[in-house]
Design an enzyme around this catalytic site. Structure first.
Site, PDB file in Angstrom:
ATOM      1  N   ARG A  21       0.816  -1.212   0.000  1.00 37.06           N
ATOM      2  CA  ARG A  21       0.000   0.000   0.000  1.00 37.06           C
ATOM      3  C   ARG A  21       0.853   1.267   0.000  1.00 37.06           C
ATOM      4  O   ARG A  21       0.391   2.344  -0.384  1.00 37.06           O
ATOM      5  CB  ARG A  21      -0.945   0.002   1.206  1.00 37.06           C
ATOM      6  CG  ARG A  21      -1.849   1.228   1.289  1.00 37.06           C
ATOM      7  CD  ARG A  21      -2.989   1.074   2.285  1.00 37.06           C
ATOM      8  NE  ARG A  21      -2.630   0.346   3.480  1.00 37.06           N
ATOM      9  CZ  ARG A  21      -1.965   0.876   4.521  1.00 37.06           C
ATOM     10  NH1 ARG A  21      -1.572   2.136   4.484  1.00 37.06           N
ATOM     11  NH2 ARG A  21      -1.698   0.137   5.582  1.00 37.06           N
ATOM     12  N   TYR A  38     -16.139  18.635 -14.460  1.00 38.99           N
ATOM     13  CA  TYR A  38     -16.542  17.244 -14.240  1.00 38.99           C
ATOM     14  C   TYR A  38     -17.475  17.154 -13.045  1.00 38.99           C
ATOM     15  O   TYR A  38     -17.134  17.579 -11.937  1.00 38.99           O
ATOM     16  CB  TYR A  38     -15.302  16.382 -14.040  1.00 38.99           C
ATOM     17  CG  TYR A  38     -15.605  14.904 -13.939  1.00 38.99           C
ATOM     18  CD1 TYR A  38     -16.464  14.277 -14.837  1.00 38.99           C
ATOM     19  CD2 TYR A  38     -15.019  14.138 -12.944  1.00 38.99           C
ATOM     20  CE1 TYR A  38     -16.743  12.921 -14.743  1.00 38.99           C
ATOM     21  CE2 TYR A  38     -15.285  12.768 -12.846  1.00 38.99           C
ATOM     22  CZ  TYR A  38     -16.145  12.175 -13.741  1.00 38.99           C
ATOM     23  OH  TYR A  38     -16.412  10.837 -13.637  1.00 38.99           O
ATOM     24  N   ASP A  47      -7.041  20.454 -13.367  1.00 38.88           N
ATOM     25  CA  ASP A  47      -7.384  19.167 -13.964  1.00 38.88           C
ATOM     26  C   ASP A  47      -6.992  19.235 -15.440  1.00 38.88           C
ATOM     27  O   ASP A  47      -7.605  19.956 -16.229  1.00 38.88           O
ATOM     28  CB  ASP A  47      -8.881  18.895 -13.804  1.00 38.88           C
ATOM     29  CG  ASP A  47      -9.280  17.505 -14.292  1.00 38.88           C
ATOM     30  OD1 ASP A  47      -8.595  16.964 -15.188  1.00 38.88           O
ATOM     31  OD2 ASP A  47     -10.275  16.963 -13.791  1.00 38.88           O
ATOM     32  N   LYS A  69      -7.930   8.050 -19.342  1.00 36.64           N
ATOM     33  CA  LYS A  69      -8.246   8.626 -20.639  1.00 36.64           C
ATOM     34  C   LYS A  69      -7.040   8.542 -21.585  1.00 36.64           C
ATOM     35  O   LYS A  69      -6.551   7.466 -21.866  1.00 36.64           O
ATOM     36  CB  LYS A  69      -8.722  10.066 -20.451  1.00 36.64           C
ATOM     37  CG  LYS A  69      -9.800  10.251 -19.377  1.00 36.64           C
ATOM     38  CD  LYS A  69     -11.052   9.462 -19.644  1.00 36.64           C
ATOM     39  CE  LYS A  69     -12.217   9.857 -18.763  1.00 36.64           C
ATOM     40  NZ  LYS A  69     -12.021   9.609 -17.326  1.00 36.64           N
TER      41      LYS A  69
END
Length: 369
Positions: free
Chosen positions: A48, A99, A169, A194
């Site tokens: 992790r 978004y 972003d 993306k």
């Protein structure tokens, strides 16, 4: 600095050793040898907190962004980490037309805890009273799905004067199309699901920045929250990154061709793509973007026209992601965006331009009232 293609292909590569693979496979272990008490710890101790495959991808993406990179399990995990870091420090200012899940997280999770959330249109006034007491300003430029553009350098100056951090972003532009850190942003965020990974087979995101203390907080937020990407996803994204330069060039060419077709076709209206000289965003975009992107938008008469468009097309998939090698279109109102029922976000893929234009023309003909 080497060129875009060289950095995409060579970024994050290990030193060449005889007999070693040129693109090492993913390190799938969740546990690592600690050694005996008193021995120096290795770079990894638990899955992790770190993984060699992550670090290779982070080195490659960080070099493109111009900063230190921390990868996350998704773009939303990256956005969430940044919002949660800022939330205890003051108000959060974010785009009202960006978004929708970023707004949903801020309003649904942070506002009930007493965090003031302010919304500003992408083309609105990102200065003055809206920044008073702000801890973080989040831009999305070009915006999703509107394709509007904000002057990053101007907002960075205003945010810093007000004592706020600026995060951008950069998903739509990609690290090749725009480098927000060079324009004054403190952080750049992206959904690498993306264009960066580019093949529709992974979900991941990242945050990059240049301030070591700030990036330490980002890395700690990932470890505490557990929003880690799998080694296989990191490996696939790193493999996909190698062709980003080539993919983006074809996608931008196809986006221009489809945008010009839509402008001339009676079935489409409100065509937006920052690369068009007549687009309202073009002047600002041309100053701050290094290259054009593959995402555009246009509006058909209604949802029935969208259905005819998608049914007729043989090359354009109905899908809600973008930036992949296959062209796709997404009717954004179905997800709650405040847009016209017929607005399509169109993601230009890597098909031959002539084939894609012929296909879209036939689909637009079928969509006409």
């Amino acid at each position: 600095m080497t060129g875009d293609g060289t950095r995409c292909v060579q970024g994050g590569s290990s030193a060449a050793e005889p007999g070693a693979p040129t693109h090492a496979g993913p390190v799938l272990s969740s546990t690592f040898h600690l050694g005996s008490p008193g021995e120096a710890a290795g770079a990894d101790f638990y899955g992790r907190a770190g993984n060699p495959t992550w670090r290779q991808l982070e080195a490659a993406v960080g070099a493109l962004d111009g900063g230190d990179c921390v990868c996350f399990a998704s773009g939303m995990a990256a956005i969430a980490a940044v919002l949660r870091i800022a939330a205890p420090r003051g108000a959060i200012v974010l785009p009202s037309d960006g978004y929708y899940l970023a707004r949903s997280l801020a309003l649904g999770e942070l506002a009930p805890l007493g965090v003031e959330v302010r919304e500003v249109p992408t083309t609105g006034e990102w200065s003055g009273a809206v920044l008073d007491g702000a801890a973080l300003v989040l831009l999305e430029t070009p915006s999703n799905p509107g394709l509007d553009v904000t002057d990053i350098a101007a907002v960075a100056a205003a945010a810093h004067a007000a004592g706020a951090l600026l995060a951008v972003d950069n998903t739509t532009a990609t690290p090749l199309g725009q480098r927000p850190l060079d324009l004054g942003a403190d952080l750049t965020i992206a959904s690498d699901t993306k264009a960066l990974a580019g093949h529709g087979d992974v979900v991941l995101g990242h945050v990059s920045g240049r301030d070591p203390e700030l990036m330490a907080l980002v890395r700690e937020a990932r470890t505490r929250g557990g929003a880690i990407l799998g080694p296989m996803e990191a490996w696939l994204a790193h493999r996909g990154l190698a062709t980003l330069d080539l993919r983006l060039a074809r996608q931008a060419d196809n986006a221009r061709a489809v945008a010009e077709l839509a402008l001339a076709h009676p079935a489409a209206s409100d065509v937006r793509w920052p690369g068009l000289a007549g687009d309202p965003a073009h002047a600002v975009a041309a100053r701050q973007m290094r290259r054009w992107n593959g995402v555009l938008r246009f509006t058909l008469a209604d949802d029935a026209a969208v259905a005819r468009f998608l049914k007729t097309s043989t090359l354009v998939e109905s899908a809600t992601s973008f930036g992949g090698v296959r062209s796709s279109a997404d009717r954004r109102q179905r997800w709650g965006d405040d847009v016209a029922p017929g607005l399509l976000r169109f993601s230009a893929g890597c098909e031959d331009t002539a084939d894609l234009v012929a296909d879209v023309r036939a689909a637009l003909d079928a969509a006409a009232p």
